[in-house]
Design an enzyme around this catalytic site. Structure first.
Site, PDB file in Angstrom:
ATOM      1  N   VAL A   1      -0.214 -10.097   6.208  1.00 17.17           N
ATOM      2  CA  VAL A   1      -0.768  -9.130   4.906  1.00 17.17           C
ATOM      3  C   VAL A   1      -0.381 -10.333   3.828  1.00 17.17           C
ATOM      4  O   VAL A   1       0.536 -10.837   3.542  1.00 17.17           O
ATOM      5  CB  VAL A   1      -0.109  -7.723   4.762  1.00 17.17           C
ATOM      6  N   CYS A   2      -1.542 -10.400   2.907  1.00 10.08           N
ATOM      7  CA  CYS A   2      -1.262 -10.964   1.651  1.00 10.08           C
ATOM      8  C   CYS A   2      -2.133 -10.241   0.507  1.00 10.08           C
ATOM      9  O   CYS A   2      -2.650  -9.025   0.955  1.00 10.08           O
ATOM     10  CB  CYS A   2      -1.877 -12.366   1.544  1.00 10.08           C
ATOM     11  N   ALA A   3      -2.285 -10.688  -0.517  1.00 13.57           N
ATOM     12  CA  ALA A   3      -2.884  -9.944  -1.793  1.00 13.57           C
ATOM     13  C   ALA A   3      -4.434  -9.524  -1.576  1.00 13.57           C
ATOM     14  O   ALA A   3      -4.991  -8.558  -1.517  1.00 13.57           O
ATOM     15  CB  ALA A   3      -2.669 -10.584  -3.172  1.00 13.57           C
TER      16      ALA A   3
ATOM     17  N   MET B   1      -4.413  -6.476   0.580  1.00 13.16           N
ATOM     18  CA  MET B   1      -3.616  -5.253  -0.068  1.00 13.16           C
ATOM     19  C   MET B   1      -4.593  -4.509  -1.142  1.00 13.16           C
ATOM     20  O   MET B   1      -4.706  -3.331  -1.379  1.00 13.16           O
ATOM     21  CB  MET B   1      -2.399  -5.253  -0.949  1.00 13.16           C
TER      22      MET B   1
END
Length: 370
Positions: free
Chosen positions: A67-69, A95
């Site tokens: 997961v990242c932004a 996200m």
């Protein structure tokens, strides 16, 4: 893996291992949560030279989600892990997509054939509602992801005729006015919250009854100030209490987001300890937000009978007024990101573009007293 797939895993309490490659402060402030999710936070920049150093920290028996932004960094890390023989997923849209996903949950049948749906914005803690009857629908406390509601209405064959906001929101941008513009629906706001708005609206006041469809389903407005001076709850079908941001399952609303905490404490207590006490304790409470994943029922809904909240919610069981005042003015989490800009947007005074709106909303829900 899409946000919808992750939401299903969260609701079903499935196991998932999340490798979050955002910076530590972003991860600590806000992350994907569920009872059986486990986490490893390693910033992306620490992995630029390779992932060999974290392989022994990854499980062999669980799905791994990177997961990242926004997505890009997680794709690169997932590819590096795949090259090392790991079977991994990345979160499509990052996200940002998690924040914007809405999960529709059917709450129940209403008399004369109506239905009530809850839309769970699981990554942000926002809850919105659709009341359906005889080909018509009303939406309450919608998010800015308006296409979700419009598409859902099309799928079930109903026309949106009314849109409500229980109050002027400060934690997220309302989609109410946009839905009304797109559908020709009436847009209702409490006038005490709307003194500075720049657009026309229908005045939502205590005792308003709005009929949806040609049946006897009524949305009855109940003035309940405290979170804002205009906050208004709804009683739907004499069975459900849509409490806005006044009352949550595990907490109560904060009165400080318009800078009026000391002034509005008495209103908040009056709403919770007198107005709500005079209602049937069999009403099912449906709030506009939830705080933690533990509040989700088995079907993914957030709902509890009012009598259970009076038995178990600490905010409803404070005997002395001074103790209550101290709780709701001193025991507050940080204010929502960009909450003043969000309020200005919901008044019609600002018109930020989509990227700016996303930026303004990033982070967890912070509408409750801790």
């Amino acid at each position: 893996m899409s946000a919808a797939e992750v939401a299903k895993k969260a609701i079903n309490k499935e196991a998932l291992f999340i490798l979050d490659v955002r910076n530590e402060d972003a991860f600590q402030d806000w992350k994907i949560e569920s009872e059986n999710f486990t986490y490893l936070n390693i910033p992306y920049f620490d992995l630029l030279d390779g992932v060999e150093g974290i392989l022994n920290q990854l499980p062999q028996d669980k799905d791994i989600l990177v997961v990242c932004a926004k997505e890009g960094s997680s794709i690169m890390v997932a590819e590096m892990l795949s090259d090392e023989g790991k079977d991994v997923f990345y979160l499509a849209g990052g996200m940002r997509a998690w924040s914007e996903h809405l999960e529709p949950v059917k709450l129940g049948e209403l008399k004369d054939g109506g239905e009530l749906y809850q839309f769970v914005r699981i990554g942000k803690g926002c809850l919105s509602y659709m009341v359906v009857s005889n080909g018509e629908a009303a939406i309450i406390d919608s998010t800015r992801m308006t296409d979700t509601y419009l598409q859902f209405a099309d799928e079930i064959g109903v026309k949106i005729t009314h849109v409500f906001d229980t109050h002027l929101h400060a934690d997220h941008i309302s989609g109410g006015r946009m839905i009304a513009e797109k559908t020709g629906a009436a847009y209702w706001l409490p006038p005490k919250d709307a003194t500075e708005v720049t657009f026309a609206y229908e005045a939502l006041e205590d005792g308003n009854d709005v009929t949806i469809g040609n049946t006897t389903i009524h949305i009855h407005a109940l003035y309940s100030p405290g979170h804002t001076i205009g906050s208004t709850s709804f009683i739907v079908d004499n069975r459900y209490l849509l409490s806005g941001d006044i009352l949550f399952i595990d907490s109560i609303g904060r009165p400080d987001l318009a800078g009026m905490a000391e002034d509005w404490v008495a209103d908040l207590r009056e709403s919770l300890y007198t107005r709500y006490r005079n209602l049937s304790d069999q009403l099912i409470v449906l709030p506009a937000h939830f705080m933690i994943m533990d509040e989700l029922n088995e079907d993914g809904s957030i709902a509890k009978p009012l009598h259970e909240l009076y038995a178990n919610n600490h905010g409803l069981n404070i005997e002395y007024e001074e103790e209550f005042r101290k709780l709701v003015t001193e025991n507050l989490p940080p204010q929502p990101n960009a909450y003043q800009e969000i309020r200005q947007t919901n008044m019609g005074k600002m018109t930020p573009d989509e990227d700016k709106q996303r930026e303004m909303e990033i982070g967890p829900n912070r509408c409750a007293v801790r």
